[in-house]
Design an enzyme around this catalytic site. Sequence first.
Site, PDB file in Angstrom:
ATOM      1  N   GLU A 149       4.946  10.668   4.240  1.00  0.00           N
ATOM      2  CA  GLU A 149       4.253   9.639   3.473  1.00  0.00           C
ATOM      3  C   GLU A 149       3.320   8.937   4.442  1.00  0.00           C
ATOM      4  O   GLU A 149       3.753   8.227   5.339  1.00  0.00           O
ATOM      5  CB  GLU A 149       5.259   8.665   2.862  1.00  0.00           C
ATOM      6  CG  GLU A 149       4.648   7.759   1.795  1.00  0.00           C
ATOM      7  CD  GLU A 149       4.300   6.377   2.318  1.00  0.00           C
ATOM      8  OE1 GLU A 149       3.092   6.136   2.549  1.00  0.00           O
ATOM      9  OE2 GLU A 149       5.209   5.565   2.488  1.00  0.00           O
ATOM     10  N   CYS A 194       0.695   0.396   2.938  1.00  0.00           N
ATOM     11  CA  CYS A 194       0.095   1.716   2.703  1.00  0.00           C
ATOM     12  C   CYS A 194      -0.470   1.838   1.291  1.00  0.00           C
ATOM     13  O   CYS A 194      -1.429   2.569   1.068  1.00  0.00           O
ATOM     14  CB  CYS A 194       1.102   2.822   2.989  1.00  0.00           C
ATOM     15  SG  CYS A 194       2.620   2.707   2.029  1.00  0.00           S
TER      16      CYS A 194
END
Length: 511
Positions: free
Chosen positions: A256, A290
């Site tokens: 990720e 993020c």
Amino acid sequence: MTSTAPKPASTGPAAGSDTFDSLDPRDGSVVATHPRHTPAQVKAVVAQARAAADWWADLGFDGRRSRLAAWRRLLISRTDELAALVSHETGKPLDDARIEVVLVIDHLHWAGKHAKAALGRRRAEAGALMVNHTATIEYRPLGVVGVLGPWNYPVFTPMGSIVYALAAGNAIVFKPSELTPTVGRWLVDTFAEVLRGTDPGRDDAGHVFGLVTGEGETGAALCRAGVDKVAFTGSTATAKKVMATCAESLTPVLVECGGKDALLVDHDADLDDAAAAAVWGAMSNAGQTCVGVERVYVVESVAEVFLDKVAQRAATVRPGGEPRSIYGPITMPSQLGIISDQIDDALSRGGRAVVGGRESVHAPYVDPVVLADVPEDSIAVTDETFGPTVVVNRVRDIDEAVERANASRYGLGGSVFAKKRGYEIARRLRCGMVSVNGVIAFAAMPSLPFGGVGDSGFGRIHGRDGLREFTRPLAVSERRFKSINVMTFDRPGWVVKAMTVLAGLIYRRNR
């Protein structure tokens, strides 16, 4: 600043190794000192986890659920303690740290409750040609999962892998970021504390969730230590290094990575809600998220009104080092240069600073920056910022907004504000998650898978997909009764012809 953070143990595999300090980014004070694990020590921790993995898996779904529930109750009773530690190591406000812990409590509950239904043995269809067999599928734990965690959300993000991998029956070896190792130590120690209470005298219970600390070399050693999968969260550049290292032993990975998430504003959007979401999504946690909002594409007919609302809100937001500040410092000092470079590039190429500007960067803090009319090939639009800045660009219509949002090499999350066509617009975005008339809401929902595409990575945490990410599917066929067996050289010569005719009869009609 004095810390009450727990000190790492001086015994065990890390005894005698080199050490490093974790620092409070607000004032540079030492939070705690940690061992820098060598490759040999990392292998030893993995070996201990391997020895404990079978016991943990054999507890079954109900046994693991009860122990995860006990850990959840401990987190509830000590939320303030963990939140204070997160605030020390990241500099973020206490309330932001508390949100992390509360979200993890919710995920712990969901993973423990739903693991059995998602992973347990179930019947599958054998098919018309194999009616004399039963078919089942179940999802078996991998064994030992290595987790490489980030510093921006040092509880919530790695626990998205840890919690689901534990619920699936795996042992864990966790390497937290070198910026937030004390948080990692706290998580490991409290889980061991829980197992000492539920399973007294069980020596290997303390190794179900192990810890290694250090910098990149320690992470590389974990990738090479014989774990069955590595879950990584961090930058795209580092993800490529992790993948290359894991490829040496064909160790599977879940990655990720970063994002350049876009918020799209249609002509019929609630502009007050959209502006509030844009500012919070871009500025919360000092923009070090993020799935934070880094780009906004707003339809021309409402662009000026929307931009005014964003500017008014952003102008009232200020960072600081106090526990109740709006947001804290830039945790990683090297990021300050990246933020400055992006602001400079945007302004030098014709962009406008609606709020803030070059003067907004003053280490270790960055004041809010709102940029408008920035060229799409500027690094402020193409590259991840990880700071409290946002680019607002106008588009002729929502179709152009979708096109520009999808032009990024990243594809993590996104947001859409529209009264009529929200879902329709959302499903056109090339990313893993979308919030409609909200921002980042998907991350707070344990049932929804979390992950991206493109340079944002692959694989999923959270939800049923997240549970299955840390398992191997086991398919089993079992013959129910004796009949003509095609899978043998002893079959009569007419069997294959008969099967061919039967297949034609069955499937010519079926759709």
